[in-house]
Write an enzyme that holds these catalytic residues in place. Structure first.
Site, PDB file in Angstrom:
ATOM      1  N   LEU A   1      15.721  -1.028   9.255  1.00  0.00           N
ATOM      2  CA  LEU A   1      14.668  -1.961   9.691  1.00  0.00           C
ATOM      3  C   LEU A   1      15.204  -3.402   9.659  1.00  0.00           C
ATOM      4  O   LEU A   1      15.155  -4.125  10.651  1.00  0.00           O
ATOM      5  CB  LEU A   1      13.432  -1.827   8.780  1.00  0.00           C
ATOM      6  CG  LEU A   1      12.274  -2.782   9.087  1.00  0.00           C
ATOM      7  CD1 LEU A   1      11.702  -2.524  10.483  1.00  0.00           C
ATOM      8  CD2 LEU A   1      11.156  -2.648   8.041  1.00  0.00           C
ATOM      9  N   THR A   2      15.755  -3.805   8.507  1.00  0.00           N
ATOM     10  CA  THR A   2      16.189  -5.195   8.300  1.00  0.00           C
ATOM     11  C   THR A   2      17.355  -5.555   9.224  1.00  0.00           C
ATOM     12  O   THR A   2      18.242  -4.738   9.461  1.00  0.00           O
ATOM     13  CB  THR A   2      16.642  -5.363   6.831  1.00  0.00           C
ATOM     14  OG1 THR A   2      15.565  -4.968   5.984  1.00  0.00           O
ATOM     15  CG2 THR A   2      17.049  -6.792   6.524  1.00  0.00           C
TER      16      THR A   2
ATOM     17  N   ILE B   1      21.595  -1.885   4.719  1.00  0.00           N
ATOM     18  CA  ILE B   1      20.982  -0.568   4.856  1.00  0.00           C
ATOM     19  C   ILE B   1      21.556   0.400   3.813  1.00  0.00           C
ATOM     20  O   ILE B   1      22.749   0.742   3.849  1.00  0.00           O
ATOM     21  CB  ILE B   1      21.184  -0.009   6.291  1.00  0.00           C
ATOM     22  CG1 ILE B   1      20.686  -1.036   7.323  1.00  0.00           C
ATOM     23  CG2 ILE B   1      20.484   1.344   6.445  1.00  0.00           C
ATOM     24  CD1 ILE B   1      19.242  -1.512   7.134  1.00  0.00           C
TER      25      ILE B   1
ATOM     26  N   CYS C   1       5.970   3.526   6.308  1.00  0.00           N
ATOM     27  CA  CYS C   1       7.009   4.156   5.475  1.00  0.00           C
ATOM     28  C   CYS C   1       7.263   3.304   4.226  1.00  0.00           C
ATOM     29  O   CYS C   1       7.487   3.823   3.131  1.00  0.00           O
ATOM     30  CB  CYS C   1       8.313   4.303   6.254  1.00  0.00           C
ATOM     31  SG  CYS C   1       8.112   5.138   7.835  1.00  0.00           S
TER      32      CYS C   1
ATOM     33  N   ASN D   1       5.171   1.605   2.556  1.00  0.00           N
ATOM     34  CA  ASN D   1       4.150   1.878   1.526  1.00  0.00           C
ATOM     35  C   ASN D   1       4.619   2.980   0.579  1.00  0.00           C
ATOM     36  O   ASN D   1       4.390   2.923  -0.631  1.00  0.00           O
ATOM     37  CB  ASN D   1       2.841   2.359   2.159  1.00  0.00           C
ATOM     38  CG  ASN D   1       2.157   1.269   2.937  1.00  0.00           C
ATOM     39  OD1 ASN D   1       2.352   0.089   2.666  1.00  0.00           O
ATOM     40  ND2 ASN D   1       1.355   1.667   3.912  1.00  0.00           N
TER      41      ASN D   1
ATOM     42  N   GLU E   1      12.248  -3.904  -0.127  1.00  0.00           N
ATOM     43  CA  GLU E   1      10.883  -3.345  -0.003  1.00  0.00           C
ATOM     44  C   GLU E   1       9.818  -4.433  -0.103  1.00  0.00           C
ATOM     45  O   GLU E   1       8.755  -4.220  -0.682  1.00  0.00           O
ATOM     46  CB  GLU E   1      10.641  -2.282  -1.084  1.00  0.00           C
ATOM     47  CG  GLU E   1      11.425  -1.017  -0.872  1.00  0.00           C
ATOM     48  CD  GLU E   1      10.998  -0.283   0.380  1.00  0.00           C
ATOM     49  OE1 GLU E   1       9.963  -0.654   0.961  1.00  0.00           O
ATOM     50  OE2 GLU E   1      11.711   0.629   0.791  1.00  0.00           O
TER      51      GLU E   1
ATOM     52  N   THR F   1       9.901  -8.821  -0.655  1.00  0.00           N
ATOM     53  CA  THR F   1      10.210  -9.691  -1.801  1.00  0.00           C
ATOM     54  C   THR F   1       8.919  -9.968  -2.585  1.00  0.00           C
ATOM     55  O   THR F   1       7.812  -9.748  -2.079  1.00  0.00           O
ATOM     56  CB  THR F   1      10.786 -11.037  -1.308  1.00  0.00           C
ATOM     57  OG1 THR F   1       9.780 -11.703  -0.550  1.00  0.00           O
ATOM     58  CG2 THR F   1      12.036 -10.846  -0.437  1.00  0.00           C
TER      59      THR F   1
END
Ligand code: TGC
Ligand code: FAD
Length: 388
Positions: free
Chosen positions: A135-136, A167, A242, A244, A367, A369
């Site tokens: 994602l990042t 990742i 996801c 969560n 996840e 900050t």
């Protein structure tokens, strides 16, 4: 007879017999398969991921809270308790399980086609196939909405181009779940990592989460069939749903690292003689231990409350933020204070405290900050969005 911090709170009285038994199984795995080697893995920044994944698969913790496709289908609370035991050994071990089960597997389980689920989930649950979650990006961490990775249609299929950053397990994964901009908004793709154009250089020289592989993902015109895309989901709610799951695991996991620090500090204080008597017999030490136990126990009560809400199907994302923000922040504070109790010995790898403290710096950042979770809670309280 001295009590552990969790005994002081009578935490076990809040757990079912099955939860206590499952916790013991994970704890035994950690004691025999992880603790003996973990300081060395951390120091050398190498971890036998494949071997551990197969062991964790046998243990049944990979995607353990998912139903079907070879997954155990346990409660969310049981999953949280497993995360706690794993992170008591090292945050890197819990990361491995979070990324596999809560991010890569959950994404496929929740948003994948039947064909994608059958192709990947049973082997991922067994630990034979490793997944990662992209994602990042280098310029978009807290704000994934701005991602630049793009998927464009090419005949019947897709071509993906872009770079993902930080990742977990990227360079050792067999399959990557990659989120990309498309003409229809953000979509998710299941990318076998041996596809031409996919490379994943490892990120070196980390001072935190050294017993965990972290990588860049480079997608240079990666061609995929139409079946690689998640069929229905569009927009950020795909990846955020996801998160969560993984954030929930961290609510418990961080307490595992903190518990290990506190138990180490209590043991050390009882053994260490200072000015001719045990360090544990000084009021200043006892004040520290009392305050730290209180924060640990409060964090556990919060985790259990959120676990029961999740099992009832009512847990909201902003409540997960409450748990992630509080429990990681307190875990770091506990680790730092416990380190003081060990004095100079606390800075070495002979004891786990500094390793946990360093790891928790990553846990505080990934996840979402602490600041992102404060803003999620702030939005829930005021109705005002302050991210932008
Ligand atoms: P926003 O406008 O709030 O929402 C966009 C859409 O998403 C929905 N949504 C959620 N859905 C499910 N769960 C959540 N927690 C959700 N939060 C929002 C929302 O309803 C909306 O849906 P729709 O249908 O209306 O389109 O989005 P925003 O762009 O304002 O961003 C909000 C913000 C800042 C909270 C979000 O971007 C965020 O959480 N940022 C932090 C990013 C992050 O946590 N990245 C983690 C990457 S993975 C990782 O770190 C793995 S480490 C693992 C390990 O090794 O253990
Ligand atoms: P930035 O977003 O650049 O934030 C920098 C600072 O600005 C932070 O303090 C942040 O809180 C603050 N900030 C941001 N927005 C605001 C605001 N609106 N107001 C005030 N302050 C703000 N990502 C994945 O996709 N998959 C993975 O598997 C994964 N694994 C990781 C493993 C490790 C070891 C680490 C360290 C990271 C991993 N990440 C992964 C990335 C992680 O999710 C990001 O690092 C995180 O989301 C923060 O993004 P950033 O590092 O770009 O920081």
């Amino acid at each position: 007879m001295p009590q552990t911090p969790f005994e002081l709170f009578d935490i076990d009285s809040l757990l079912s017999e099955e939860e206590v038994a499952m916790r013991q199984t994970v704890r035994s795995f950690v004691e025999t398969r992880v603790r003996p080697g973990v300081a060395e893995w951390y120091e050398s920044a190498t971890i036998p991921v494949r071997e551990l994944a197969l062991g964790l698969g046998e243990l049944g913790v990979l995607g353990m809270h998912l139903e079907g496709y070879g997954c155990a289908g346990t409660s969310a609370t049981a999953y949280g308790l497993a995360c706690l035991e794993l992170e008591a050994a090292d945050s890197g071990l819990r990361s491995l399980v979070s990324v596999q089960g809560s991010l890569a597997m959950f994404a496929i389980w929740k948003w994948g086609s039947e064909e994608q689920k059958e192709a990947w989930l049973p082997r991922m649950a067994a630990g034979e196939v490793l997944g990662c979650f992209g994602l990042t990006e280098p310029d978009f961490g807290s704000n994934p909405a701005g991602m630049r990775t793009r998927a464009v249609r090419d005949g019947d299929g897709w071509v993906l181009t872009g770079t993902k950053m930080w990742i977990t397990n990227g360079s050792i994964a067999d399959v990557a779940v990659v989120w990309a901009q498309t003409e229809e908004g953000i979509r998710g793709f299941v990318v076998p990592t041996d596809t031409e154009g996919f490379t994943a250089p490892e990120i070196k020289r980390k001072m935190s989460l050294r017993a965990s592989v972290t990588s860049e993902l480079v997608l240079d015109g990666v061609r995929l069939p139409a079946t690689a895309a998640f069929p229905e989901v569009r927009g950020l709610k795909g990846p955020l749903s996801c998160l969560n799951e993984a954030r929930f695991g961290i609510v418990y996991g961080a307490l595992g690292a903190a518990r290990d620090c506190l138990e180490t500090a209590i043991g050390y204080a009882r053994e260490r003689e200072i000015f001719d008597k045990p360090l544990a017999s000084y009021q200043l030490t006892q004040a520290k231990l009392a305050d730290l136990s209180l924060e640990l126990g409060k964090g556990m009560l919060l985790a259990l409350h959120l676990g029961r809400l999740k099992d009832a199907g009512t847990l909201r994302p902003e409540q997960v933020s409450l748990g992630k923000l509080n429990n990681v922040r307190e875990a770091i504070a506990i680790a730092r204070e416990c380190r003081t109790i060990l004095g100079a010995a606390g800075i070495t790898l002979e004891y786990p405290i500094m390793r946990h403290a360093n790891n928790l710096e990553s846990v505080l950042t990934y996840e979402g900050t602490s600041e992102v979770h404060q803003l999620v809670i702030g939005r829930a309280l005021t109705g005002e969005t302050a991210f932008r």
